[in-house]
Design an enzyme around this catalytic site. Structure first.
Site, mmCIF file in Angstrom:
data_model
loop_
_atom_site.group_PDB
_atom_site.id
_atom_site.type_symbol
_atom_site.label_atom_id
_atom_site.label_comp_id
_atom_site.label_asym_id
_atom_site.label_seq_id
_atom_site.Cartn_x
_atom_site.Cartn_y
_atom_site.Cartn_z
ATOM 1 N N ILE A 1 -37.455 -63.468 -36.917
ATOM 2 C CA ILE A 1 -37.428 -62.631 -38.128
ATOM 3 C C ILE A 1 -38.128 -63.346 -39.272
ATOM 4 C CG2 ILE A 1 -35.966 -61.447 -39.816
ATOM 5 C CD1 ILE A 1 -33.756 -61.366 -37.740
ATOM 6 N N GLY A 2 -37.936 -64.632 -39.328
ATOM 7 C CA GLY A 2 -38.582 -65.383 -40.400
ATOM 8 C C GLY A 2 -38.161 -66.834 -40.360
ATOM 9 N N GLY B 1 -37.147 -70.171 -42.767
ATOM 10 C CA GLY B 1 -36.766 -70.643 -44.093
ATOM 11 C C GLY B 1 -36.801 -72.152 -44.136
ATOM 12 N N ARG B 2 -36.113 -72.685 -45.102
ATOM 13 C CA ARG B 2 -36.162 -74.120 -45.326
ATOM 14 C C ARG B 2 -35.474 -74.893 -44.200
ATOM 15 N NH1 ARG B 2 -33.912 -75.665 -51.000
ATOM 16 N NH2 ARG B 2 -33.376 -73.488 -50.653
ATOM 17 N N PHE B 3 -34.395 -74.350 -43.656
ATOM 18 C CA PHE B 3 -33.585 -75.119 -42.715
ATOM 19 C C PHE B 3 -33.818 -74.754 -41.261
ATOM 20 C CE2 PHE B 3 -30.558 -73.914 -46.261
ATOM 21 C CZ PHE B 3 -31.049 -74.880 -47.113
ATOM 22 N N GLY B 4 -34.418 -73.611 -41.046
ATOM 23 C CA GLY B 4 -34.523 -73.203 -39.663
ATOM 24 C C GLY B 4 -35.250 -71.890 -39.509
ATOM 25 N N ASP C 1 -26.982 -71.937 -52.557
ATOM 26 C CA ASP C 1 -28.334 -71.401 -52.381
ATOM 27 C C ASP C 1 -28.339 -69.899 -52.676
ATOM 28 O OD1 ASP C 1 -31.053 -71.714 -51.881
ATOM 29 O OD2 ASP C 1 -30.859 -71.544 -49.711
ATOM 30 N N LYS D 1 -29.666 -66.779 -54.144
ATOM 31 C CA LYS D 1 -30.993 -66.359 -54.590
ATOM 32 C C LYS D 1 -31.245 -64.971 -54.012
ATOM 33 C CE LYS D 1 -33.160 -68.645 -50.597
ATOM 34 N NZ LYS D 1 -34.210 -69.543 -50.112
ATOM 35 N N ASP E 1 -26.039 -66.941 -46.024
ATOM 36 C CA ASP E 1 -26.405 -68.362 -46.139
ATOM 37 C C ASP E 1 -25.521 -69.189 -47.055
ATOM 38 O OD1 ASP E 1 -28.390 -68.125 -44.311
ATOM 39 O OD2 ASP E 1 -30.045 -68.058 -45.738
HETATM 40 P P1 ADP Z 1 -34.829 -67.550 -46.767
HETATM 41 O O1 ADP Z 1 -33.412 -67.171 -47.078
HETATM 42 O O2 ADP Z 1 -35.324 -68.637 -47.658
HETATM 43 O O3 ADP Z 1 -35.747 -66.354 -46.740
HETATM 44 P P2 ADP Z 1 -33.897 -67.910 -44.076
HETATM 45 O O4 ADP Z 1 -34.168 -68.961 -43.075
HETATM 46 O O5 ADP Z 1 -32.482 -67.796 -44.556
HETATM 47 O O6 ADP Z 1 -34.863 -68.182 -45.305
HETATM 48 O O7 ADP Z 1 -34.319 -66.516 -43.509
HETATM 49 C C1 ADP Z 1 -35.508 -66.331 -42.799
HETATM 50 C C2 ADP Z 1 -35.731 -64.835 -42.622
HETATM 51 O O8 ADP Z 1 -34.681 -64.269 -41.837
HETATM 52 C C3 ADP Z 1 -35.744 -64.076 -43.928
HETATM 53 O O9 ADP Z 1 -36.724 -63.057 -43.829
HETATM 54 C C4 ADP Z 1 -34.372 -63.467 -43.989
HETATM 55 O O10 ADP Z 1 -34.373 -62.280 -44.742
HETATM 56 C C5 ADP Z 1 -34.060 -63.200 -42.536
HETATM 57 N N1 ADP Z 1 -32.611 -63.252 -42.295
HETATM 58 C C6 ADP Z 1 -31.778 -64.287 -42.533
HETATM 59 N N2 ADP Z 1 -30.508 -63.993 -42.207
HETATM 60 C C7 ADP Z 1 -30.518 -62.721 -41.748
HETATM 61 C C8 ADP Z 1 -29.502 -61.806 -41.256
HETATM 62 N N3 ADP Z 1 -28.213 -62.161 -41.173
HETATM 63 N N4 ADP Z 1 -29.894 -60.577 -40.889
HETATM 64 C C9 ADP Z 1 -31.194 -60.203 -40.959
HETATM 65 N N5 ADP Z 1 -32.191 -61.001 -41.399
HETATM 66 C C10 ADP Z 1 -31.872 -62.249 -41.790
HETATM 67 MG MG MG Z 2 -31.664 -67.147 -46.218
#
Ligand code: ADP
Ligand code: MG
Length: 346
Positions: free
Chosen positions: A64-65, A67-70, A180, A182, A197
């Site tokens: 899905i994406g 982020g900083r940690f994973g 965190d 935001k 998060d």
């Molecule tokens: P960040 O919060 O900085 O965007 P994350 O690693 O938390 O980085 O998230 C990476 C991606 O996964 C983001 O696009 C986020 O919206 C999506 N994401 C994180 N947690 C969930 C979740 N529980 N359900 C759906 N998408 C999620």
């Molecule tokens: Mg996040």
């Protein structure tokens, strides 16, 4: 709060006659080839086991994406889930941070609130560390505000802010500091706020820095404007792991979310990190002169952004302030405020 958790766990573990599979223990750390339960019986709580999801049971689909940690995957574990696989730094000694992480994970199970993502469990056997939560269906506030440039009316902003305050108030009452908060960590599902998060920031200690995405100071874009002055003053290169987060720094971050909702952009927009750190550390705030909102709305912002952490309100107080905002005046204020520029600010 931490000590309460520790005590909880201790009491549970002392009473428990169950031995546990792959829950981490001090012994396991040193020699992961052996099943920890062989040599460390009855020490881990049954309650901890419930949250230890065997990695093999997880099905991972697309990313899905990141982020900083994973990296977050759409996955399946008794239904649709989001799996955050942590980028664990294989070379470091994880002893202390892993223990911290486990204690924090143990606190997440205490979270049961409409406005918080459902925490389902975690894989806590290095190098496989993952957090499993329910899959959020809507978009994040970040996507709404900064990517889609959706306008939030003052009334809608208040409703969203109330729900955030409710979720955050609950989290704080449970002794959990988000660290965190935001717009990227706040989802909107059919008008319902879902915060994600919480409390995960300490896992950075286990992870590779994701500096490639940040700037020379290793600062991810859009992060600084959520940090309270006392955090700015504690910022050192590479030292962001030891920042003095508190409930009050969460309230400061909420102020920034409130600003984004109302103005459609980040505070200190377009300014280099060095300038932001210098200003915020000295108590300079984003000017509200160009913001067309009622006095009450700006007052909330100023309270949340108070230089001294002790002067910031707590979430129950914020919630009652938001509830008292005069509806009439809200209705008269412009449906979206001024200077919503279209520049993309990742
Ligand atoms: P960040 O919060 O900085 O965007 P994350 O690693 O938390 O980085 O998230 C990476 C991606 O996964 C983001 O696009 C986020 O919206 C999506 N994401 C994180 N947690 C969930 C979740 N529980 N359900 C759906 N998408 C999620
Ligand atoms: Mg996040």
């Amino acid at each position: 709060a931490r000590s309460i958790v520790d005590k909880d766990e201790l009491t549970a573990s002392n009473k428990s006659e169950m031995s546990v599979r792959s829950v981490g223990t001090p012994l396991e750390r040193h020699d992961s080839r052996h099943d920890a339960s062989d040599r460390w019986p009855r020490q881990n709580s049954l309650s901890m086991k419930e949250w230890d999801i065997p990695y093999d049971e997880l099905k991972l689909f697309e990313v899905i994406g990141t982020g900083r940690f994973g990296t977050v995957y759409r996955g399946s574990w008794h239904g649709a889930v989001a799996v955050k696989l942590l980028h664990v730094n294989a070379l470091s000694d994880h002893t202390a941070p892993l223990d911290t992480f486990k204690h924090e994970v143990a606190t997440f199970r205490k979270t049961r609130h409409e406005n918080l993502v459902l925490f389902m469990g975690a894989c806590m056997k290095p190098p496989r560390l993952a957090i499993v939560t329910s899959l959020c269906k809507g978009m994040t506030l970040y996507t709404h505000i900064h990517l889609r440039k959706d306008k939030f009316t003052a009334n809608k902003s208040v409703i969203v802010a109330q729900q955030i305050s409710q979720g955050m108030g609950y989290l704080h009452a449970r002794g959990i500091v988000h660290k965190d908060l935001k717009t990227k960590n706040i989802f909107l599902e059919n008008g319902k706020v879902v915060i994600t998060d919480f409390g995960l920031f300490s896992v950075t200690k286990l992870c590779f820095g994701n500096n490639a995405r940040g700037d020379s100071l290793g600062i991810p874009p859009g992060w600084l404007c959520y940090l309270a002055p006392e955090l700015h003053r504690a910022l050192r290169p590479i030292a962001s792991l030891h920042l003095p987060f508190s409930k009050a720094t969460d309230v400061y971050a909420f102020g920034t979310v409130w600003y984004e909702l109302l103005c459609g952009e980040y505070p200190f927009k377009g300014q280099p990190p060095e300038a932001v750190i210098w200003q915020v550390g000295k108590g300079v705030k984003q000017s509200l002169n160009n913001m067309q909102a009622s006095r009450d709305i700006k007052d909330i912002l100023m309270l949340c952004w108070a230089y001294r952490s002790s002067e910031r309100p707590d979430f129950p107080h914020l919630l009652s302030t938001l509830e008292k905002l005069p509806r009439k005046r809200l209705a008269r204020s412009p449906s979206h405020p001024v200077h919503l520029s279209r520049s993309a600010d990742s």
